[in-house]
Scaffold this motif. Sequence first.
Motif, PDB file in Angstrom:
ATOM      1  N   LEU A  59       0.865  -1.172   0.000  1.00 47.25           N
ATOM      2  CA  LEU A  59       0.000   0.000   0.000  1.00 47.25           C
ATOM      3  C   LEU A  59       0.905   1.225   0.000  1.00 47.25           C
ATOM      4  O   LEU A  59       1.465   1.606   1.010  1.00 47.25           O
ATOM      5  N   VAL A  64       1.165  -3.300   5.124  1.00 41.68           N
ATOM      6  CA  VAL A  64       0.293  -3.283   6.288  1.00 41.68           C
ATOM      7  C   VAL A  64       0.438  -4.601   7.015  1.00 41.68           C
ATOM      8  O   VAL A  64       0.269  -5.668   6.419  1.00 41.68           O
ATOM      9  N   ARG A 360      -6.266  -6.747   5.491  1.00 46.60           N
ATOM     10  CA  ARG A 360      -6.592  -5.402   5.014  1.00 46.60           C
ATOM     11  C   ARG A 360      -7.664  -4.770   5.913  1.00 46.60           C
ATOM     12  O   ARG A 360      -7.576  -3.596   6.275  1.00 46.60           O
ATOM     13  N   LEU A 390      -6.854   3.389   2.443  1.00 50.57           N
ATOM     14  CA  LEU A 390      -6.859   1.925   2.587  1.00 50.57           C
ATOM     15  C   LEU A 390      -8.130   1.331   2.015  1.00 50.57           C
ATOM     16  O   LEU A 390      -8.114   0.270   1.384  1.00 50.57           O
TER      17      LEU A 390
END
Length: 523
Positions: A59, A64, A360, A390
């Motif tokens: 990302l 992440v 996620r 995100l």
Amino acid sequence: MARDADQLPDDVDALKRIVFGRDELIEQLKAEISRLRRWRFGRSSEKLDSSLPQLGLALGEHKVQAATPKLEDSPAAQDSAQGLPSKRGKSPGAGRRHGEVPRGALPDHLQRETIVHAPGSCSCPACGRGMRPLGEDVSEQLDWVPGYLRVLRHVRPKLSCGNCAKIVQLPAPSRPIERGLPTPSLLAHVLMSKFGDHQPLYRQSVIFRRVGVELERATLTGWVGSAAQLVDPLVDAIGRYVLQAEKVHTDDTPVPVLDPGRGKTKTGRLWTYVRDDRPAGSRAPPAVRYWYSPDRKSIHPQTHLRGFRGILQADAYTGYGPIYADGSVVEAACMAHLRRKFYDEWVEHRSPIAAEAIRRIGALYAIERTIRGQLPAQRSQVRLERSAPLLAQLHQWMNETLRQVSAKSRVAGAFKYGLVRWDALTRYVGDGRIEIDNNSAERSIRPLVLGRRNYLFAGSDNGGRSAANIYSLIGTAMLNGVEPFAYLRAVLERIADHPINRIDELLPWNLDVPNAVALARAA
């Protein structure tokens, strides 16, 4: 459906399609059985195993890391609310007025405390001369003090005037159940034991029998029904308070209910409506209102939410559709439901795609933990800066991945669930009042599930409505940090004589409630 050999097609490709279709159906059914077993017997935590290979989630210029948070009441029994049978199975009402306490029914070995209700003056209020004793009326109530039973003897002396024959006697103190045996403390204990500690009434009857007091289940059931009816105005006040909020969480759960004449149970529903804005920095007291309905038709939440204007955070039940239709109620969906669909797939097949989706979503929850308790404007600002990018990347990844998986697979179903509801799922980003999920409502459902596992079913629709009333009082007290037994006792001591236009004074945050330890010491 079984096929005869002569009904099968001769084409090999057609036979393959039949076989593959059945194999896929079998796998789906096995996965559903596994999910139901896990829901019924498994753990509630949805953590990923630490041994699972980490999937890089590029990302921007960083990755992440995993951040996954933990996500007996029959109609006939209503007539037994008063009185105490002197013998098991014997009707308590023979030869007496309905509800009158039978003479000599309470065991002699119970501790007794005498309370004398005497006039303040021995002078005749009519002529002023001294009055002499004429006799007294004695009545008894069965009281419960944490740890033991006792009998309260209410003695009301009569005074008579020898000059004008005037008789003076104080009125009998009110009782939560008219002419009923239980004091507010005992009644609160029975209610808390069933709906707070999940102790069915038949088990409570056995417990009372151990100390030599015969309280049949039908009698206890009558007490519960009478108490639930008595507190109905207070529960309505809680409901009005909940619907005054700008945002309400809702959910529902099934409850088996006896269906007379059919020899089996039907499926009723208990609905929960929660007002709790503490995560958004609000100081307004939280509250929960439960409603019972005999089925899950859409008309029930429409009726419960009549007059509500604001945000409704709920699951994807289609019955809420008419509530959103005119725009006065805004839909906010639950990210935890989306996450759970991926989690079920990961548990069943260790799918790396499901694991990536969970991570996620976990990153979004990690942001929420840092802003819990902040004001809506602050929460919205952080979400727009950190969560919105995100979510945009999650949306793109879901669309791209959906095209790469089988359209009939469970993971595809999870993707479709999220993409169809994307606006409602992400509405929380721009509105700091909204939560990322509907866990406030789901937490309020847990006590109902625990109780259902113990008492198995409600005896009638009236029993379901009684349960909803008492659950509302206990749940609201607990949300406000008020000891629920002490609160029930305080309410039952006052509500019979309390003015209906001042019923809000009995809400948990308005009532000075001693804790259970203080009650025990005072006794």
